[in-house]
Design a protein around this motif. Sequence first.
Motif, mmCIF file in Angstrom:
data_model
loop_
_atom_site.group_PDB
_atom_site.id
_atom_site.type_symbol
_atom_site.label_atom_id
_atom_site.label_comp_id
_atom_site.label_asym_id
_atom_site.label_seq_id
_atom_site.Cartn_x
_atom_site.Cartn_y
_atom_site.Cartn_z
ATOM 1 N N ASN A 198 42.781 40.048 47.137
ATOM 2 C CA ASN A 198 43.367 38.921 46.418
ATOM 3 C C ASN A 198 44.056 39.364 45.123
ATOM 4 N N GLY A 199 44.612 40.581 45.135
ATOM 5 C CA GLY A 199 45.321 41.069 43.956
ATOM 6 C C GLY A 199 44.429 41.508 42.821
ATOM 7 N N ILE A 200 43.145 41.723 43.079
ATOM 8 C CA ILE A 200 42.189 42.146 42.061
ATOM 9 C C ILE A 200 41.520 43.429 42.533
ATOM 10 N N GLN A 201 41.610 44.469 41.714
ATOM 11 C CA GLN A 201 40.959 45.729 42.030
ATOM 12 C C GLN A 201 39.699 45.851 41.175
ATOM 13 N N VAL A 202 38.605 46.209 41.816
ATOM 14 C CA VAL A 202 37.335 46.421 41.119
ATOM 15 C C VAL A 202 36.957 47.895 41.241
ATOM 16 N N TYR A 203 36.692 48.505 40.093
ATOM 17 C CA TYR A 203 36.335 49.922 40.035
ATOM 18 C C TYR A 203 34.903 50.063 39.538
ATOM 19 N N MET A 204 34.282 51.179 39.918
ATOM 20 C CA MET A 204 32.912 51.449 39.520
ATOM 21 C C MET A 204 32.821 52.848 38.923
ATOM 22 N N LYS A 205 31.991 52.991 37.893
ATOM 23 C CA LYS A 205 31.714 54.289 37.286
ATOM 24 C C LYS A 205 30.218 54.387 37.049
ATOM 25 N N HIS A 206 29.653 55.562 37.346
ATOM 26 C CA HIS A 206 28.219 55.752 37.185
ATOM 27 C C HIS A 206 27.937 56.831 36.155
ATOM 28 N N ASN A 207 27.019 56.496 35.255
ATOM 29 C CA ASN A 207 26.559 57.445 34.249
ATOM 30 C C ASN A 207 25.175 57.934 34.652
ATOM 31 N N ASP A 208 25.013 59.245 34.745
ATOM 32 C CA ASP A 208 23.733 59.801 35.182
ATOM 33 C C ASP A 208 22.580 59.430 34.260
ATOM 34 N N ASN A 209 22.891 59.032 33.031
ATOM 35 C CA ASN A 209 21.848 58.672 32.070
ATOM 36 C C ASN A 209 21.391 57.223 32.198
ATOM 37 N N SER A 210 21.991 56.477 33.121
ATOM 38 C CA SER A 210 21.660 55.063 33.286
ATOM 39 C C SER A 210 21.396 54.767 34.754
ATOM 40 N N ARG A 211 20.477 53.831 34.994
ATOM 41 C CA ARG A 211 20.198 53.420 36.368
ATOM 42 C C ARG A 211 21.239 52.418 36.865
ATOM 43 N N LEU A 212 22.091 51.941 35.959
ATOM 44 C CA LEU A 212 23.077 50.926 36.302
ATOM 45 C C LEU A 212 24.486 51.501 36.272
ATOM 46 N N LYS A 213 25.371 50.849 36.998
ATOM 47 C CA LYS A 213 26.771 51.261 37.073
ATOM 48 C C LYS A 213 27.625 50.363 36.181
ATOM 49 N N THR A 214 28.774 50.888 35.770
ATOM 50 C CA THR A 214 29.754 50.109 35.017
ATOM 51 C C THR A 214 30.841 49.664 35.980
ATOM 52 N N ALA A 234 30.828 40.354 39.149
ATOM 53 C CA ALA A 234 31.274 39.690 37.924
ATOM 54 C C ALA A 234 32.756 39.896 37.614
ATOM 55 N N PRO A 235 33.311 41.117 37.658
ATOM 56 C CA PRO A 235 34.737 41.274 37.323
ATOM 57 C C PRO A 235 35.661 40.522 38.284
ATOM 58 N N TYR A 236 35.346 40.546 39.574
ATOM 59 C CA TYR A 236 36.233 39.884 40.536
ATOM 60 C C TYR A 236 36.284 38.382 40.294
ATOM 61 N N PHE A 237 35.126 37.733 40.281
ATOM 62 C CA PHE A 237 35.110 36.277 40.156
ATOM 63 C C PHE A 237 35.600 35.826 38.776
ATOM 64 N N THR A 238 35.312 36.594 37.734
ATOM 65 C CA THR A 238 35.793 36.238 36.404
ATOM 66 C C THR A 238 37.314 36.243 36.356
ATOM 67 N N LEU A 239 37.944 37.297 36.835
ATOM 68 C CA LEU A 239 39.407 37.396 36.782
ATOM 69 C C LEU A 239 40.071 36.404 37.735
ATOM 70 N N GLU A 240 39.470 36.179 38.899
ATOM 71 C CA GLU A 240 40.054 35.250 39.860
ATOM 72 C C GLU A 240 40.092 33.842 39.294
#
Length: 234
Positions: free
Chosen positions: A34-50, A194-200
Amino acid sequence: MERSILSVFLVLLLAISAQTRAADEDWKLVSDRNGIQVYMKHNDNSRLKTFRGVTRFELKDEYSLVALLNDYPSYPKWLHFVDSAEEFRRTSPLKRWLRFTTQLPWPLADREAVLEADVKVIDDGKKNQQVVVNLINQPDQLPPNNDYIRFPEMHGILGFKRLGDDQVEMTYELILDPGGYIPAWIANILLRDAPYFTLERLRRIVHKPEYQNHYYDYLDMLHGPGRPDTEPGN
């Protein structure tokens, strides 16, 4: 001597360029719809992704976005998982302190975030101005609330960039630790959506009539001060 200084300067430029490319390569595309790209980045120091969402769409009046961001009661209509938003302090229109509450799916407990919103205007000299809202976690700025679990860690970025021909690019980036007991895999699913639905939702709501024809002198974007066809804003 001049050659030595020039050599050092070129080495520094190459190093910065390599670091920038490496940072860009850290982002992995996880969704493109739908014209929205979602990217992910992982930091080894965190259990969560950005997660970061990016979209482009037509927006003739960039101040409509400012009007939307000033309309706190509207936040639940477009900011994913947000149930309420309020401003409890400001030192200038570009630096405010906000409180958000969230409704999470059962059986998860509701959360709240206390954030500093710091707005920056970046001008590249080519009329491609960029407005960036940095959301910085400030959990100690309000007393504890027993009805909510406060996010111990949260950082967000909402960016707007004019591309020309009435086209804009919006970016929404989010990393948070929800606190309490939530398995990392559930938290990452919530973050991914969250990023997809927020921007949409944002790119639809920003065109509503109540957000058109405003002007905010603290964000003098492209048109210059004193637009006669607009109303002053807060």
